[in-house]
Write a protein that holds these residues in place. Structure first.
Motif, short mmCIF file in Angstrom:
data_model
loop_
_atom_site.label_atom_id
_atom_site.label_comp_id
_atom_site.label_asym_id
_atom_site.label_seq_id
_atom_site.Cartn_x
_atom_site.Cartn_y
_atom_site.Cartn_z
N SER A 54 0.85 -1.18 0.00
CA SER A 54 0.00 0.00 0.00
C SER A 54 0.89 1.24 0.00
CB SER A 54 -0.91 0.01 1.23
OG SER A 54 -1.89 -0.99 1.15
N PRO A 55 0.39 2.37 -0.49
CA PRO A 55 1.20 3.61 -0.52
C PRO A 55 1.32 4.20 0.89
CG PRO A 55 -1.00 4.01 -1.40
CD PRO A 55 -0.91 2.54 -1.18
N CYS A 56 2.39 3.85 1.57
CA CYS A 56 2.61 4.26 2.95
C CYS A 56 3.89 5.09 3.06
CB CYS A 56 2.72 3.04 3.87
SG CYS A 56 1.28 1.95 3.89
N TRP A 57 3.95 5.91 4.11
CA TRP A 57 5.14 6.69 4.38
C TRP A 57 5.21 6.99 5.88
CZ3 TRP A 57 0.61 8.54 2.53
CH2 TRP A 57 0.04 9.66 3.12
N SER A 58 6.40 7.29 6.36
CA SER A 58 6.60 7.62 7.77
C SER A 58 6.37 9.11 7.96
CB SER A 58 8.01 7.25 8.22
OG SER A 58 8.19 5.84 8.12
N GLU A 59 5.57 9.41 9.00
CA GLU A 59 5.22 10.81 9.25
C GLU A 59 4.91 10.97 10.73
OE1 GLU A 59 2.14 14.02 7.27
OE2 GLU A 59 1.41 11.98 7.63
N ARG A 60 5.53 11.98 11.34
CA ARG A 60 5.25 12.27 12.75
C ARG A 60 5.45 11.03 13.62
NH1 ARG A 60 -0.48 15.52 11.72
NH2 ARG A 60 0.37 17.15 10.36
N ALA A 61 6.53 10.31 13.36
CA ALA A 61 6.89 9.11 14.12
C ALA A 61 5.85 8.01 14.03
CB ALA A 61 7.14 9.49 15.59
N SER A 62 5.06 8.03 12.98
CA SER A 62 4.06 6.97 12.78
C SER A 62 3.92 6.69 11.29
CB SER A 62 2.71 7.37 13.39
OG SER A 62 2.19 8.51 12.73
N LEU A 63 3.17 5.66 10.98
CA LEU A 63 2.96 5.26 9.60
C LEU A 63 1.64 5.83 9.07
CD1 LEU A 63 4.21 3.32 7.38
CD2 LEU A 63 2.48 1.66 8.15
N SER A 64 1.68 6.43 7.90
CA SER A 64 0.47 6.91 7.23
C SER A 64 0.34 6.19 5.90
CB SER A 64 0.55 8.42 6.97
OG SER A 64 0.57 9.14 8.19
N CYS A 65 -0.89 5.81 5.54
CA CYS A 65 -1.11 5.08 4.29
C CYS A 65 -2.35 5.59 3.58
CB CYS A 65 -1.29 3.58 4.56
SG CYS A 65 0.11 2.76 5.34
N LEU A 66 -2.29 5.61 2.28
CA LEU A 66 -3.43 5.91 1.42
C LEU A 66 -3.93 4.61 0.80
CD1 LEU A 66 -2.18 9.17 -0.32
CD2 LEU A 66 -4.18 8.97 1.18
N PRO A 67 -5.14 4.60 0.24
CA PRO A 67 -5.66 3.38 -0.37
C PRO A 67 -4.82 2.90 -1.56
CG PRO A 67 -7.43 4.94 0.05
CD PRO A 67 -6.15 5.68 0.27
N TYR A 68 -4.72 1.62 -1.69
CA TYR A 68 -4.06 0.99 -2.84
C TYR A 68 -4.97 1.06 -4.06
CZ TYR A 68 -2.14 -2.98 -5.59
OH TYR A 68 -1.63 -3.79 -6.58
N PHE A 69 -6.27 1.00 -3.84
CA PHE A 69 -7.22 1.05 -4.95
C PHE A 69 -8.46 1.86 -4.57
CE2 PHE A 69 -8.06 -2.94 -2.66
CZ PHE A 69 -9.43 -2.83 -2.39
N TYR A 70 -9.16 2.33 -5.61
CA TYR A 70 -10.38 3.12 -5.44
C TYR A 70 -11.49 2.53 -6.29
CZ TYR A 70 -7.40 6.77 -3.39
OH TYR A 70 -6.51 7.48 -2.59
N LEU A 71 -12.60 2.17 -5.64
CA LEU A 71 -13.82 1.82 -6.35
C LEU A 71 -14.62 3.11 -6.44
CD1 LEU A 71 -16.06 0.09 -7.55
CD2 LEU A 71 -16.61 -0.73 -5.27
N ILE A 72 -14.68 3.71 -7.62
CA ILE A 72 -15.20 5.07 -7.76
C ILE A 72 -16.70 5.14 -8.04
CG2 ILE A 72 -12.97 6.03 -8.42
CD1 ILE A 72 -13.90 5.94 -11.34
N ALA A 195 -2.23 4.47 -8.50
CA ALA A 195 -3.41 3.88 -7.85
C ALA A 195 -4.22 3.04 -8.82
CB ALA A 195 -4.28 4.99 -7.26
N LYS A 196 -4.85 2.01 -8.30
CA LYS A 196 -5.75 1.18 -9.09
C LYS A 196 -7.15 1.79 -9.03
CE LYS A 196 -2.77 -2.20 -9.98
NZ LYS A 196 -2.38 -2.61 -11.35
N ILE A 197 -7.73 2.02 -10.20
CA ILE A 197 -9.04 2.67 -10.29
C ILE A 197 -10.01 1.76 -11.01
CG2 ILE A 197 -10.29 4.72 -11.06
CD1 ILE A 197 -8.06 5.39 -9.08
#
Length: 373
Positions: A54-72, A195-197
């Protein structure tokens, strides 16, 4: 009422002028887009953590992630049932279906018709009743996925908010505005080009009746009432076009394209989906017909898993998934009437025919003509 469809121009005509073709912005990657969501552009990095799928990154000493896919979308096309079965894949985390952040909560919507418990939990985490912050969206997924991702970094999750199909970047479109400069497809692509759409689309004539039932579920309506609503709504769309707006401007305006009321233009999928195809490219978009999902789910679901680049499930596991109860079906309800009048169907078929043809051309798939020629 709408004038006859022109075979020459591929657009509706009135007695004096030709409606403009759909206009698409050619500058979606410019700095101008950033002013609509500065916090998102400041916080989301250009590259993500290589250890996570999944699209994750380290931020503010924690892990943040966005969705891998979007059902639009789309609305009343079977998204609930598709989602329920999709997330049974062992590689997908089954998060709640519709946060509605990108298109609604980001601009002040605070309703919780579903998932109320989770919505209130996220507000406790953010210590605010304002759901518009990017933190609210990130915490929506963090609350549901953090423990699982800590154990298995290859798990993925998605956002199935049906409002994403038609969302704009600024959320302030109105009946008198020009066409939106940027739409949600531009914004999400700018931070998640990989991202998967995917979308599921239903014969728009049948979808219109389903939407009407849903928006009037507390009222007793007749077939004649539905016919009157269709006539009035088509007339409203015509008045928008008569004001020298493009079909795109009308589709994205809050007056005509308001998804909290019954509006036939919602089924003109081409007007919305083309934005996503323009942003991501046709080869990056996966579109399912509701009719195929109903008739051949054993083919449709594995195809969707392949598009998402997920492991193949065994025939036994697939059968178990598909044996789950169908979600959100009208079969268990008591409809006020079972079929629209022939004259109503003809009105809707005449309206949708040119848009279905454009959609079929866009997707290079004649199935999206829904039987018409």
């Amino acid at each position: 009422m709408f004038e006859p469809y022109s075979e020459v121009t591929g657009s509706y005509l009135d007695s004096t002028s030709r409606y403009r073709e759909v206009h698409l912005p050619q500058y979606a990657d410019s700095d101008a887009l950033k002013k609509y969501a500065p916090e998102i552009f400041q916080r989301v990095p250009s590259t993500f953590h290589p250890d996570y799928r999944s699209p994750c990154w380290s931020e503010r000493a924690s892990l943040s992630c966005l969705p891998y896919f979007y059902l639009i979308g789309s609305y009343k096309c079977g998204t609930s049932d598709l989602w329920d079965k999709l997330v049974q894949h062992p590689g997908i985390l089954p998060v709640a279906k519709e946060p509605h952040w990108w298109a609604w909560r980001r601009f002040g919507y605070t309703g919780a018709p579903i998932n109320g418990v989770i919505v209130r939990k996220i507000r406790n985490i953010t210590k605010s009743k304002d759901d518009s912050s990017f933190d609210w969206y990130l915490n929506w997924f963090d609350y549901q996925t953090n423990a699982s991702l800590a154990r298995n970094k290859q798990l993925v999750f998605g956002d199935a908010s049906i409002t994403q199909l038609w969302g704009t970047a600024d959320g302030r479109a109105s009946y008198t505005d020009p066409e939106p400069r940027f739409v949600l497809a531009d914004l999400i692509h700018s931070i998640q080009p990989g991202a998967k759409i995917f979308a599921i689309l239903r014969n728009p004539v049948d979808r219109a009746l389903s939407e009407f039932f849903y928006t009037h579920k507390k009222s007793k309506m007749s077939r004649e009432d539905f016919h009157s609503f269709v006539e009035d709504s088509l007339g409203e769309s015509q008045r928008c076009l008569d004001a020298r707006k493009s079909a795109r401007a009308c589709a994205f305006s809050l007056e005509i394209g308001n998804w909290q009321k019954f509006v036939p233009i919602h089924g003109a999928y081409y007007l919305y989906l083309r934005e996503w195809v323009e942003a991501y490219g046709l080869d990056k978009i996966h579109v399912i017909r509701t009719e195929d999902w109903i008739n051949s789910p054993e083919e449709v679901l594995p195809q969707l898993y392949r598009y998402l680049e997920l492991a193949t499930v065994s025939p036994k596991w697939l059968s178990k998934i598909l044996a789950r109860k169908v979600k959100n079906t009208r079969k268990n309800r008591k409809p006020q009437f079972t079929a629209m009048m022939n004259s109503t169907r003809q009105l809707l078929e005449d309206f949708y025919h040119p848009w279905n043809r454009k959609l079929a051309d866009l997707l290079s798939d004649s199935k999206f003509l829904w039987g018409a020629t």
